[in-house]
Motif scaffolding. Structure first.
Motif, short mmCIF file in Angstrom:
data_model
loop_
_atom_site.label_atom_id
_atom_site.label_comp_id
_atom_site.label_asym_id
_atom_site.label_seq_id
_atom_site.Cartn_x
_atom_site.Cartn_y
_atom_site.Cartn_z
N TYR A 241 0.83 -1.21 0.00
CA TYR A 241 0.00 0.00 0.00
C TYR A 241 0.87 1.26 0.00
O TYR A 241 0.55 2.25 -0.67
CB TYR A 241 -0.91 0.02 1.23
CG TYR A 241 -1.98 -1.05 1.26
CD1 TYR A 241 -2.25 -1.86 0.17
CD2 TYR A 241 -2.74 -1.25 2.42
CE1 TYR A 241 -3.23 -2.83 0.22
CE2 TYR A 241 -3.72 -2.23 2.48
CZ TYR A 241 -3.96 -3.02 1.37
OH TYR A 241 -4.93 -3.98 1.43
N MET A 242 1.95 1.24 0.78
CA MET A 242 2.85 2.41 0.84
C MET A 242 3.46 2.70 -0.52
O MET A 242 3.55 3.86 -0.95
CB MET A 242 3.97 2.16 1.85
CG MET A 242 3.55 2.13 3.29
SD MET A 242 5.01 1.87 4.33
CE MET A 242 4.28 0.86 5.62
N LEU A 243 3.90 1.64 -1.21
CA LEU A 243 4.53 1.83 -2.52
C LEU A 243 3.52 2.30 -3.56
O LEU A 243 3.83 3.16 -4.40
CB LEU A 243 5.21 0.54 -2.97
CG LEU A 243 6.68 0.38 -2.59
CD1 LEU A 243 7.57 1.35 -3.34
CD2 LEU A 243 6.88 0.56 -1.10
N CYS A 244 2.29 1.77 -3.50
CA CYS A 244 1.25 2.26 -4.41
C CYS A 244 0.98 3.74 -4.17
O CYS A 244 0.88 4.53 -5.11
CB CYS A 244 -0.04 1.45 -4.21
SG CYS A 244 -0.03 -0.17 -4.99
N ASP A 245 0.87 4.11 -2.90
CA ASP A 245 0.63 5.51 -2.56
C ASP A 245 1.77 6.39 -3.06
O ASP A 245 1.54 7.49 -3.57
CB ASP A 245 0.48 5.64 -1.04
CG ASP A 245 0.10 7.04 -0.62
OD1 ASP A 245 -0.97 7.52 -1.05
OD2 ASP A 245 0.86 7.67 0.15
N ALA A 246 3.00 5.88 -2.96
CA ALA A 246 4.15 6.66 -3.39
C ALA A 246 4.12 6.93 -4.89
O ALA A 246 4.33 8.05 -5.33
CB ALA A 246 5.44 5.93 -3.01
N VAL A 247 3.85 5.90 -5.69
CA VAL A 247 3.84 6.12 -7.14
C VAL A 247 2.62 6.93 -7.56
O VAL A 247 2.68 7.70 -8.53
CB VAL A 247 3.92 4.80 -7.92
CG1 VAL A 247 5.24 4.09 -7.64
CG2 VAL A 247 2.75 3.88 -7.63
N HIS A 248 1.52 6.80 -6.83
CA HIS A 248 0.34 7.63 -7.15
C HIS A 248 0.64 9.11 -6.92
O HIS A 248 0.10 9.98 -7.62
CB HIS A 248 -0.85 7.23 -6.27
CG HIS A 248 -1.36 5.85 -6.58
ND1 HIS A 248 -2.23 5.19 -5.74
CD2 HIS A 248 -1.11 5.00 -7.61
CE1 HIS A 248 -2.50 4.00 -6.25
NE2 HIS A 248 -1.84 3.86 -7.38
N LYS A 249 1.52 9.37 -5.96
CA LYS A 249 1.89 10.76 -5.64
C LYS A 249 3.13 11.21 -6.41
O LYS A 249 3.67 12.28 -6.15
CB LYS A 249 2.11 10.91 -4.15
CG LYS A 249 0.83 10.75 -3.34
CD LYS A 249 1.10 10.86 -1.84
CE LYS A 249 -0.21 10.73 -1.06
NZ LYS A 249 0.03 10.75 0.41
N ASN A 250 3.60 10.35 -7.32
CA ASN A 250 4.72 10.69 -8.18
C ASN A 250 5.99 11.02 -7.40
O ASN A 250 6.69 11.99 -7.69
CB ASN A 250 4.37 11.86 -9.11
CG ASN A 250 3.26 11.51 -10.07
OD1 ASN A 250 3.28 10.45 -10.68
ND2 ASN A 250 2.28 12.38 -10.19
N LEU A 251 6.30 10.20 -6.40
CA LEU A 251 7.57 10.35 -5.71
C LEU A 251 8.65 9.70 -6.59
O LEU A 251 8.66 8.48 -6.75
CB LEU A 251 7.52 9.68 -4.33
CG LEU A 251 6.46 10.25 -3.39
CD1 LEU A 251 6.45 9.48 -2.08
CD2 LEU A 251 6.72 11.73 -3.11
N PRO A 252 9.54 10.49 -7.17
CA PRO A 252 10.38 9.96 -8.24
C PRO A 252 11.72 9.39 -7.83
O PRO A 252 12.37 8.74 -8.63
CB PRO A 252 10.60 11.21 -9.10
CG PRO A 252 10.63 12.34 -8.11
CD PRO A 252 9.67 11.94 -7.01
#
Length: 347
Positions: A241-252
């Motif tokens: 869930y954390m990783l999905c949230d990260a890519v959804h927020k475009n943490l590059p």
């Protein structure tokens, strides 16, 4: 340690069949013939979906715990597969279903094992996910407990190094403690890793602790923590869930300090002896490239980010080929999980 997660029926073949939810032809011998390919991906081990006789290609609707499904092979094929993987210095993980079987299973169909199953007040059998054709075992029945535990012991004796415990929130904590004790008595090093996901059939082991954890953490985190001291570890949906949230927020960036801090804090909530197996996606979730909106750089970032932690992690087959799904599998469409169970052709 990277483990390559394979849906047996869909690996190493082209899809020549008709229809959405039928067997496509993948089998154990086919996987065994592609161990070079799997090792070249950097895999240290393999996790298989269930291989018992089944009413469905994915293996989770078991009709007979005594037989291997002929679509997948034979008991000799299983033994040769385990030996072949071990000769390469890799580990092998079985997928074990102790929550339910299929209605065609003689344990249910013969009508002689009424007390082996859970029943609703109206006299109907309690089915997994409300599906009456998947009757749920009464795992607190001593006969059921011993039968399923013996099936687990058989896998131990065949040399499996770990087990994924499908839908671990269904069977009781008492059952899992017994199962864990018996398997570890015979093979102390085996790892029993539970799929603890969602709230269906979940019951807290300690209600007060669970409620406090719900206030401090996410619901998924609180559920996972209930299995500390019961199993050897869990598949870490909280991390996913954390990783999905990260890519959804475009943490590059792979060294993103906020995300690293969040993950480290998460890991510290568990004893070192409790194993957290990491993954980005699986056969029940959207492909991670879908979560990345097709951005392969974001997928690569997530894979590299996951590699840095001292935890086993699973790569779902097809990730290396850029598999994704065009539509969300949680849109309410029937058989939507077929969208993430494509055939991987290696010919």
């Amino acid at each position: 340690m990277m483990l390559y997660h394979i849906l047996i029926d869909r690996f190493g073949i082209s899809d020549h069949s008709v229809g959405k939810i039928c067997f496509k032809g993948g089998n154990l011998r086919g996987i065994l013939s592609k161990l070079d390919y799997i090792q070249e991906l950097g895999a240290d081990g393999i996790m298989l979906t269930p291989f018992y006789k089944t009413d469905a290609y994915h293996g989770y609707h078991i009709t007979d715990y005594e037989q291997i499904d002929p679509h997948f092979g034979t008991w000799d094929d299983v033994r040769q597969f385990v030996d072949g993987v071990h000769r390469r210095g890799m580990i092998i993980v079985a997928d074990f279903v102790a929550n339910h079987c299929h209605e065609k299973n003689s344990l249910f169909a013969d009508g002689k094992h009424h007390d082996w199953f859970l029943w609703n007040k109206d006299g109907s059998v309690k089915g997994f996910a409300g599906l009456g054709f998947l009757p749920m075992f009464n795992t607190d029945n001593p006969e059921v407990r011993d039968y399923l535990t013996n099936k687990g012991l058989e896998l131990c004796r065949m040399g499996f190094d770990a087990m994924r415990l499908d839908y671990a929130t269904g069977p009781s904590y008492r059952f899992w403690k017994y199962f864990h004790k018996k398997l570890h008595a015979e093979r102390p090093e085996i790892q029993l890793i539970g799929e603890v996901w969602g709230n269906m059939d979940f019951k807290p082991r300690c209600y007060i602790r669970y409620r406090l954890n719900c206030l401090r953490y996410s619901l998924q985190e609180a559920r996972q923590l209930e299995y500390v001291g019961i199993l050897d570890g869990v598949f870490n949906f909280s991390y996913q869930y954390m990783l999905c949230d990260a890519v959804h927020k475009n943490l590059p960036k792979i060294d993103n300090q906020r995300l690293c801090k969040q993950v480290k804090s998460h890991f510290k909530r568990y004893p070192v002896s409790f194993h957290l197996w990491l993954f980005l996606d699986n056969h029940d979730l959207n492909r991670f490239l879908f979560e990345c909106k097709g951005n392969k750089s974001a997928l690569k970032y997530a894979v590299e980010f996951t590699k840095q932690w001292n935890h086993p992690w699973l790569m779902y087959y097809g990730t290396e080929s850029g598999f994704t799904n065009e539509k969300d599998i949680f849109d309410g469409t029937s058989y939507a999980d077929e969208r993430v169970r494509q055939c991987l052709s290696l010919y």
